[in-house]
Scaffold this active site. Structure first.
Site, short mmCIF file in Angstrom:
data_model
loop_
_atom_site.label_atom_id
_atom_site.label_comp_id
_atom_site.label_asym_id
_atom_site.label_seq_id
_atom_site.Cartn_x
_atom_site.Cartn_y
_atom_site.Cartn_z
N ARG A 32 18.80 45.60 72.03
CA ARG A 32 18.49 47.01 72.28
C ARG A 32 18.44 47.86 71.02
NH1 ARG A 32 19.99 45.03 76.68
NH2 ARG A 32 21.43 43.98 75.31
N THR A 33 19.46 47.75 70.19
CA THR A 33 19.52 48.64 69.03
C THR A 33 18.38 48.32 68.07
OG1 THR A 33 21.91 48.66 69.31
CG2 THR A 33 21.07 49.54 67.26
N LYS A 83 23.33 32.80 50.60
CA LYS A 83 23.54 32.18 49.28
C LYS A 83 24.71 32.85 48.56
CE LYS A 83 18.54 31.64 48.55
NZ LYS A 83 17.44 32.15 47.71
N ARG A 111 23.09 46.87 60.59
CA ARG A 111 24.11 46.33 61.49
C ARG A 111 24.83 45.20 60.76
NH1 ARG A 111 24.11 44.87 67.76
NH2 ARG A 111 24.25 47.13 67.73
N HIS A 164 29.75 52.68 66.27
CA HIS A 164 28.34 52.54 66.66
C HIS A 164 27.85 53.95 67.02
CE1 HIS A 164 24.70 50.84 68.02
NE2 HIS A 164 25.14 49.87 68.80
C1 NCD Z 1 26.81 46.94 71.77
C2 NCD Z 1 27.20 46.62 70.36
O1 NCD Z 1 26.46 45.94 69.65
O2 NCD Z 1 28.27 47.08 69.96
N1 NCD Z 1 25.49 46.64 72.08
C3 NCD Z 1 24.55 47.60 71.84
O3 NCD Z 1 24.35 48.02 70.71
N2 NCD Z 1 23.93 48.12 72.90
C4 NCD Z 1 27.75 46.43 72.77
C5 NCD Z 1 28.07 44.98 72.81
O4 NCD Z 1 27.52 44.17 72.06
O5 NCD Z 1 28.90 44.63 73.64
#
Ligand code: NCD
Length: 315
Positions: free
Chosen positions: A57-58, A86, A108, A136
């Site tokens: 999703r993100t 590496k 991320r 997040h």
């Molecule tokens: C979440 C995350 O990555 O923290 N997912 C997301 O970004 N929608 C939640 C999760 O992974 O449980």
């Protein structure tokens, strides 16, 4: 530079501005379809997504958001094929990528604090798209926007957060953002060893924001305005937590939401989840009007369209 690193950054003025812009993006795309939201000021600018942890999703909603605005999108979702494998440091990667002149970097990573480290090096804005057990912030923004759209308010709410409070960054950022609004109170429903971190509890205490901890799912749900469920973050569990889960194989079922659980929630309440779900919300509740996690995911794209414009100083 307008880095986005923590949910603490979002004050009421900023969220109001972002939500107005997200509403506009929602209307434009819903009415006009693909192409309607292209912003000539953003055309030709580049968003770079550096994703060192799994994401659907993100990663994708940032990609769609930028593409709908007319931007170019580049990036990687693979640690395996990047120089990190590496032994390259995050600092070196960020210094190098920002030298290619993207307009923003969406990061991320698996370690709390990485987004801040990247921002200290980067010559372009960095957006934290999840840093390990840390935060997040863009998820919390879309969660708040979902409440704004679905409940018509982001204050005077009883928010029941369930699941892995210890390792889940979405819950942590959501508590931070909701704490900015008056009258909100929290109940955390976590299996033993998965309780909310002391730092967040101390923040709530210092702000005199009511919060309770319980293992009684049913009781907590009865007075919820929002139930926000999360998965056990299996990539981050400690040895103690693993031992608990092995000794209590029914824990997953005990803390899951099915028809029996959703039926005790008030009619007006909403069941949210950042997704992915892995059994803690059963598919049998998907058709209940209170279950809105897929709508929530869709809202994420509009919120990220607004956020990109803000980061690029277009709003
Ligand atoms: C979440 C995350 O990555 O923290 N997912 C997301 O970004 N929608 C939640 C999760 O992974 O449980």
């Amino acid at each position: 530079m307008r880095h986005i690193l923590t949910a603490d950054q979002f004050d009421l003025d900023l969220t109001t501005k972002l939500f107005a812009e997200a509403d506009k993006a929602y209307e434009t795309l819903t009415k006009g379809g693909t192409g309607a939201a292209v912003d000539p000021k953003l055309a030709g600018r580049i968003m770079y997504r550096l994703f060192y942890e799994a994401s659907t999703r993100t990663y994708e909603s940032f990609g769609f958001a930028a593409t709908h605005l007319g931007m170019s999108v580049l990036g990687t979702q693979s640690v395996q094929f990047s120089s990190v494998s590496k032994g390259e440091t995050l600092e070196d990667t960020i210094r190098m990528i920002s030298g290619y002149d993207p307009s923003l970097i969406v990061l991320r990573s698996a370690t709390a604090g990485d987004a801040l480290r990247a921002a200290e090096i980067s010559s372009v804005p960095v957006v934290n798209a999840g840093d390990g057990k840390g935060e997040h912030p863009t998820q919390s923004l879309l969660d708040l926007y979902t409440m704004h759209r679905e409940l018509g308010r982001t204050e005077n709410l009883h928010i029941v957060l369930g699941g892995d409070m210890a390792n889940g960054r979405t819950a942590r950022s959501l508590v931070k953002i909701l704490s900015k609004y008056p009258g909100n109170r929290f109940t955390f429903v976590a299996p033993p060893t998965f309780e909310m971190g002391e730092d967040i509890l101390a923040e709530l205490d210092a702000k005199h924001i009511p919060c309770e901890q319980t293992t009684d799912v049913m009781e907590a749900l009865k007075t919820a305005d929002v139930a926000y469920w999360t998965r056990i973050q299996k990539e981050r569990v400690s040895a103690e937590q693993t031992a608990y889960l092995e000794a209590n194989p029914s824990a997953g079922e005990t803390f899951s939401i099915g028809k029996a659980q959703i039926s005790v929630m008030p009619e007006h309440a909403r069941l949210m989840h950042p997704l992915p779900r892995v059994g803690e919300i059963k598919t049998e509740v998907d058709s209940d009007p209170r279950a809105i996690y897929f709508t929530q995911a869709r809202y994420g794209m509009f919120v990220r369209m607004a956020l990109i414009k803000y980061v690029l100083e277009e709003i």
